[in-house]
Design an enzyme around this catalytic site. Sequence first.
Site, short mmCIF file in Angstrom:
data_model
loop_
_atom_site.label_atom_id
_atom_site.label_comp_id
_atom_site.label_asym_id
_atom_site.label_seq_id
_atom_site.Cartn_x
_atom_site.Cartn_y
_atom_site.Cartn_z
N ASP A 65 4.99 -6.60 -6.31
CA ASP A 65 6.50 -6.43 -6.55
C ASP A 65 6.58 -5.19 -5.40
O ASP A 65 6.07 -4.39 -4.95
CB ASP A 65 6.81 -5.48 -7.65
CG ASP A 65 8.24 -5.02 -7.87
OD1 ASP A 65 9.07 -5.90 -8.26
OD2 ASP A 65 8.35 -3.93 -7.50
N ASP A 115 2.90 -9.14 4.86
CA ASP A 115 1.60 -8.27 5.15
C ASP A 115 0.32 -9.27 4.63
O ASP A 115 0.45 -10.36 4.10
CB ASP A 115 1.62 -7.08 4.19
CG ASP A 115 1.96 -7.27 2.82
OD1 ASP A 115 1.55 -8.12 2.16
OD2 ASP A 115 2.80 -6.37 2.48
N GLY A 154 3.16 -8.43 -1.08
CA GLY A 154 2.13 -8.81 -2.59
C GLY A 154 2.92 -7.95 -3.46
O GLY A 154 3.35 -6.89 -3.62
N PRO A 203 1.16 -11.53 -7.57
CA PRO A 203 -0.23 -11.30 -7.44
C PRO A 203 -1.21 -12.20 -6.37
O PRO A 203 -2.21 -11.86 -6.20
CB PRO A 203 -0.83 -11.00 -8.50
CG PRO A 203 -0.05 -11.77 -9.36
CD PRO A 203 1.48 -12.06 -8.81
N MET A 243 -5.43 0.54 -5.55
CA MET A 243 -6.08 1.01 -4.35
C MET A 243 -7.28 1.88 -4.58
O MET A 243 -7.50 2.83 -3.53
CB MET A 243 -4.85 1.75 -3.52
CG MET A 243 -3.81 0.77 -2.90
SD MET A 243 -2.37 1.68 -2.10
CE MET A 243 -1.62 2.20 -3.40
N LYS A 295 -2.65 -5.07 8.21
CA LYS A 295 -3.87 -4.26 8.76
C LYS A 295 -4.63 -5.35 9.71
O LYS A 295 -5.27 -4.98 10.73
CB LYS A 295 -4.67 -3.62 7.68
CG LYS A 295 -4.61 -2.21 7.69
CD LYS A 295 -5.51 -1.48 6.75
CE LYS A 295 -4.99 -0.54 5.94
NZ LYS A 295 -5.60 0.03 4.75
N ILE A 344 6.68 -1.28 -6.21
CA ILE A 344 5.26 -0.59 -6.84
C ILE A 344 4.30 -0.62 -5.61
O ILE A 344 3.53 -1.62 -5.17
CB ILE A 344 4.85 -1.58 -7.78
CG1 ILE A 344 5.38 -1.76 -9.00
CG2 ILE A 344 3.44 -0.86 -8.48
CD1 ILE A 344 6.12 -0.57 -9.97
N1 SAH Z 1 3.18 -4.08 -4.31
C1 SAH Z 1 1.77 -4.49 -4.89
C2 SAH Z 1 0.76 -3.46 -4.59
C3 SAH Z 1 0.48 -2.95 -3.17
S1 SAH Z 1 -0.78 -1.89 -3.20
C4 SAH Z 1 1.61 -4.75 -6.43
O1 SAH Z 1 2.69 -4.70 -7.02
O2 SAH Z 1 0.89 -5.47 -6.81
C5 SAH Z 1 -2.18 -2.95 -2.82
C6 SAH Z 1 -3.05 -2.75 -3.87
O3 SAH Z 1 -2.44 -3.48 -5.26
C7 SAH Z 1 -4.47 -3.03 -3.87
O4 SAH Z 1 -5.20 -2.04 -3.37
C8 SAH Z 1 -4.81 -3.43 -5.24
O5 SAH Z 1 -5.31 -2.34 -5.90
C9 SAH Z 1 -3.52 -4.03 -6.09
N2 SAH Z 1 -3.43 -5.68 -5.67
C10 SAH Z 1 -2.61 -6.29 -5.03
N3 SAH Z 1 -2.87 -7.82 -5.43
C11 SAH Z 1 -3.99 -7.61 -6.25
C12 SAH Z 1 -4.74 -8.70 -6.82
N4 SAH Z 1 -4.42 -10.08 -6.64
N5 SAH Z 1 -5.98 -8.33 -7.65
C13 SAH Z 1 -6.01 -7.12 -7.66
N6 SAH Z 1 -5.56 -6.17 -7.49
C14 SAH Z 1 -4.52 -6.40 -6.40
#
Ligand code: SAH
Length: 258
Positions: A96, A41, A94, A18, A175, A63, A99
């Site tokens: 996993d 990304d 970011g 995260p 999201m 993006k 997910i």
């Molecule tokens: N694969 C990532 C999710 C990607 S979708 C995972 O497993 O976390 C992108 C969304 O993930 C963002 O819109 C937000 O809702 C969440 N996200 C990712 N990093 C975050 C963080 N550090 N704090 C809070 N939400 C986060």
Amino acid sequence: METVPHSLGCVVLVGAGPGAADLLTLRAARAIAAADVIVHDGLVGADVMAMVPAGARLVDVSKRRARHTLPQEDIGRLLVREALAGHIVVRLKGGDPFIFGRGGEEVEACQAAGVPVEVIPGVSSALGAAAAAHMPLTHRDHASMVSFVAGECRSLSQQDWAGLAGKGRTLVIYMGVSGAAQIAEKLMADGLAPDTPVAVIERATLPTMRVLRSLLADLPGLVSREAVVSPALIIVGDVAALGLTPHIQQKALPCPAY
Ligand code: SAH
């Protein structure tokens, strides 16, 4: 004349967690250290990016850089092309990779091209956020079920969330910031009580993390009053009222001897 054998590279999908670099797995750190090319990304934390070896080539497919999301097929083609050129390609994502990370499509692209592919899991932001905010996603007294859903505005109306939120359940919405109003409306239309606890966790695990709490009916108000920005998660259910002191809390305190 002897021909040089074509050496095949590989693709490693790596979950970067995260944000905080010390939430990477040891296996992820090892893959990053071995990479020739890193395709990343915008969600990968700065501290994780600082671990990229000096000799590795960075390709930013966020993006922010491309001004629009690079079509997924283009990312798949890029990974395959680099691996076929003999490189160890780390696809750094970011949280996993599986997910809401479109990792499945990238694995398929590699398999279709006969490129070896490995997947290294990461701490998904829901788990990072829950830990950092001391907000257990399951709890013997409050929730025995947890669901992860995508709250993107454009797909909201097609998603059936019936039964995913309510007593004894935790709903984690990824999201969902820009669609907070539609999300609250959708959940209440499905019969969820307006006074169901909600939390918004912004920039989870980073030093600037914020944990905001309110009730479902006030979710859109909370998001606009506090000017919540992405990345943030919305947590709906009784566990959203647990954890760090109610309302705004900047970050968890580390244990002194840790
Ligand atoms: N694969 C990532 C999710 C990607 S979708 C995972 O497993 O976390 C992108 C969304 O993930 C963002 O819109 C937000 O809702 C969440 N996200 C990712 N990093 C975050 C963080 N550090 N704090 C809070 N939400 C986060």
